[in-house]
Design an enzyme around this catalytic site. Structure first.
Site, PDB file in Angstrom:
ATOM      1  N   ILE A 143       0.792  -1.669   0.194  1.00 54.19           N
ATOM      2  CA  ILE A 143      -0.084   0.142  -0.706  1.00 54.19           C
ATOM      3  C   ILE A 143       1.065   1.199  -0.045  1.00 54.19           C
ATOM      4  O   ILE A 143       2.638   1.420   0.243  1.00 54.19           O
ATOM      5  CB  ILE A 143      -1.005  -0.052   1.245  1.00 54.19           C
ATOM      6  CG1 ILE A 143      -0.178   0.125   2.418  1.00 54.19           C
ATOM      7  CG2 ILE A 143      -2.005  -0.904   0.714  1.00 54.19           C
ATOM      8  CD1 ILE A 143      -0.629   0.056   4.369  1.00 54.19           C
ATOM      9  N   SER A 144       0.323   2.313  -0.956  1.00 51.69           N
ATOM     10  CA  SER A 144       1.266   3.616  -0.692  1.00 51.69           C
ATOM     11  C   SER A 144       1.952   3.838  -1.338  1.00 51.69           C
ATOM     12  O   SER A 144       2.315   3.748  -2.029  1.00 51.69           O
ATOM     13  CB  SER A 144       0.811   4.172   1.695  1.00 51.69           C
ATOM     14  OG  SER A 144       0.926   5.093   1.048  1.00 51.69           O
ATOM     15  N   ASN A 145       3.038   4.514  -0.061  1.00 44.75           N
ATOM     16  CA  ASN A 145       4.582   4.502  -0.893  1.00 44.75           C
ATOM     17  C   ASN A 145       5.261   2.937  -2.118  1.00 44.75           C
ATOM     18  O   ASN A 145       5.469   2.333  -2.437  1.00 44.75           O
ATOM     19  CB  ASN A 145       5.920   4.613  -0.143  1.00 44.75           C
ATOM     20  CG  ASN A 145       5.430   6.408   0.189  1.00 44.75           C
ATOM     21  OD1 ASN A 145       4.633   6.731  -0.997  1.00 44.75           O
ATOM     22  ND2 ASN A 145       6.642   6.737   0.982  1.00 44.75           N
TER      23      ASN A 145
END
Length: 566
Positions: free
Chosen positions: A245-247
């Site tokens: 997720i995310s970065n």
């Protein structure tokens, strides 16, 4: 492309009162207070310091990422299974880079070499090596899949210049020159603390795809090491799935783009921080939001969206409106005027629902200061716009105590401010009524300016831009419509559109109405009936790509999950 080199491997065993998924804490222990390695809550005096730090790191990341209540799927009778197994740790280094990065393979005892699977899970945000355990672990480990992690050259190996100590492979601290350290920046002023993501001198984000690929190759090498001789498995039969997720999600997508050997079979990513061709990058919209979103707090309705409402934020919001107007950055000193600027820049109403949270937690300044230093490759004592990182007492740098800095590796999220250092903001004294404004304006000017430093920063940001050219494998991209930190309009939505325009025929897009960037906010009073966590949808997406691989089909149609009842 030359491959990464790896340090000496550290292998550890996790059975009995320990395990891979929860470090022996189970769901009840993860919900409880932090197990600190000083003989206090949940600490075991029979465990080594390294083992205790590992337990704390796993606890901290679960607490920082997952909704462990009923809204997150952990209702009455719920449990997280104990998953015994082994871990293989190493430091990796890409050719020509100043600093190493961490890689870790978790190999459950239930791994079947006759039907091998490997999940590649880069950490989200700037988190450390256990930062993706709550993301990929609950789906992969109980079904016998091995999981390989990387901190992507960011992570929690904070270097303390007062004691001249850094972090070794097992998480304990050592002085410079006495042991191999996971992060060893140049010497700096004694009161400062260097953070890997900001001060590595490498712009690690440009290499996040390469970090993820190196982690995958490390994982495969460790599987070969773990199953020699007659138990050896066929390497080409290992099913490799990216999950983050995310970065970390952005790192998986970049790894797929760079995967020239067909290493990955599928991927599922949530809220990926990825800059598609033609889209606004994080630094651009974060530096703009840092200036204008605090003004929205002058609107009582916006302030009411905070799960931890603070009446003092209302006058702070009004002050920011007035500061922007006086600086000629806002036509009138009103939240409506600030909202108009943000909407013109592409912020959708759903993303602006989180403006109060982002501003109250000072997230935009944290992001912009950290990333500016990373892009400009500056050490902690030469950060742009007068920023620095240090342990603060009443705003003044102080030396950290031995116990305090010993916990950073396990308790920090890898960002500033956090569990450890805070920001020194040298420009804050220039405007006492709105101390954050001068530094934020300077950070914004780095993006919009015409000087040499601005050009260097924009070039560095451009080096992180994705190609959106994916291999023909099943991919599901999941994103919350109310994500205010990595809004889908700036990231995954244009990425999916570009990938499809480039010929990717197995990409599915799931937009979750009612999900935002931080699952840990969902259980707060007043929010559990308003927002839903994103991680359960990522696990569903992994089910879909696994089924697609088993049936040799696409992972299904796009989905829009309707809003929760409010």
């Amino acid at each position: 492309m030359a491959e990464a080199e790896f340090s000496t491997i550290r292998e550890t065993v996790h059975r009995g009162g320990d395990d891979l998924l929860t470090a022996g804490l189970g769901l009840a222990g993860l919900r409880g207070p932090a197990p600190t390695p000083d003989g206090s809550t949940l600490a075991d005096p029979a465990m080594s310091e390294a083992a205790l730090l590992r337990r704390l790191a796993i606890h901290s990341n679960w607490k920082g990422l997952a909704d462990l209540t009923a809204t997150g799927g952990f209702g009455t009778g719920a449990a997280l299974p104990a998953v015994p197994g082994r871990e293989f740790h190493a430091l990796a280094r890409l050719p020509g880079r100043a600093q190493p990065f961490r890689v870790l393979l978790q190999l459950p005892d239930s791994f079947d070499p006759a039907a091998p699977c490997l999940v590649v899970a880069p950490a989200s945000g700037s988190r450390g090596i256990y930062g993706a355990v709550p993301v990929a672990g609950p789906w992969a480990l109980p079904r016998g899949c091995a999981v390989v992690y990387t901190d992507k050259g960011a992570g929690t190996d904070l270097f303390d210049h007062a004691s001249d100590t850094g972090v070794t492979l097992d998480g304990t601290r050592a002085k410079r020159g006495t042991a191999e350290l996971a992060f060893e920046p140049p010497p700096a002023e004694a009161g400062l603390v260097s953070v890997p993501h900001a001060h590595s001198g490498d712009n690690p984000e440009a290499d996040w795809g390469r970090h993820a690929l190196a982690a995958a190759r490390f994982g495969l090498a460790m599987l070969e090491r773990a199953f020699p001789g007659p138990d050896r498995f066929a390497l080409d039969r290992v099913r490799v799935i990216g999950a983050a997720i995310s970065n970390g999600g952005g790192a998986v997508l970049r790894a797929l783009e760079a995967d020239e050997t067909g290493l990955f079979d599928a991927a599922a990513v949530g809220a990926p921080n990825v800059t598609a061709p033609g889209a606004r990058p994080l630094y651009d919209y974060a530096s703009e939001a840092g200036l204008y979103q605090p003004c929205l707090l002058a609107d009582p309705e916006t302030l009411a969206t905070l799960p931890f409402g603070n009446p003092a934020l209302l006058p702070a919001g009004r002050q920011r409106c007035q500061t922007l107007h006086a600086a000629g950055l806002l036509a009138e000193a009103t939240p409506a005027a600030a909202r108009a600027v943000l909407r013109a820049g592409g912020f959708e109403p759903a993303a602006l629902e989180q403006a109060a949270v982002n501003s109250a937690l000072d997230l935009w300044r944290a992001v912009a200061a950290l990333y500016a230093s990373a892009y400009l490759e500056t050490p902690v004592d030469a950060m742009p716009c007068g920023f620095g990182a240090a342990v603060l007492d009443d705003g003044r740098p102080v030396a950290a105590g031995p116990q305090q800095r010993s916990l950073w590796w396990a308790s920090s999220s890898g960002v500033v401010p956090g569990a450890g250092p805070g920001w020194i903001d040298a420009l804050a004294a220039d405007q006492p009524a709105d101390p954050a404004f001068p530094g934020l304006r300077c950070l914004r000017a780095l993006w919009t300016g015409q000087g040499e430093r601005s050009a260097k920063l924009r070039t560095a940001v451009e080096s992180t831009r994705a190609t959106a050219r994916l291999p023909d494998v099943p991919v599901v991209v999941v994103h919350g419509r109310q994500d205010g930190l990595i809004p889908p309009a700036f990231s995954s939505r244009p990425y999916v559109e570009a990938a499809r325009a480039n010929g990717a025929g197995q990409v599915a897009w799931w937009e979750i109405d009612g999900a935002q960037h931080f699952d840990v906010l969902v259980p707060y009073p007043g929010l559990s009936n308003r927002y839903r966590p994103l991680l359960p949808y990522l696990w569903q997406a992994l089910d879909h790509v696994e089924k697609a691989l088993e049936t040799d089909t696409a992972p299904g149609p796009d989905r829009v999950i309707p809003a929760v009842e409010r």
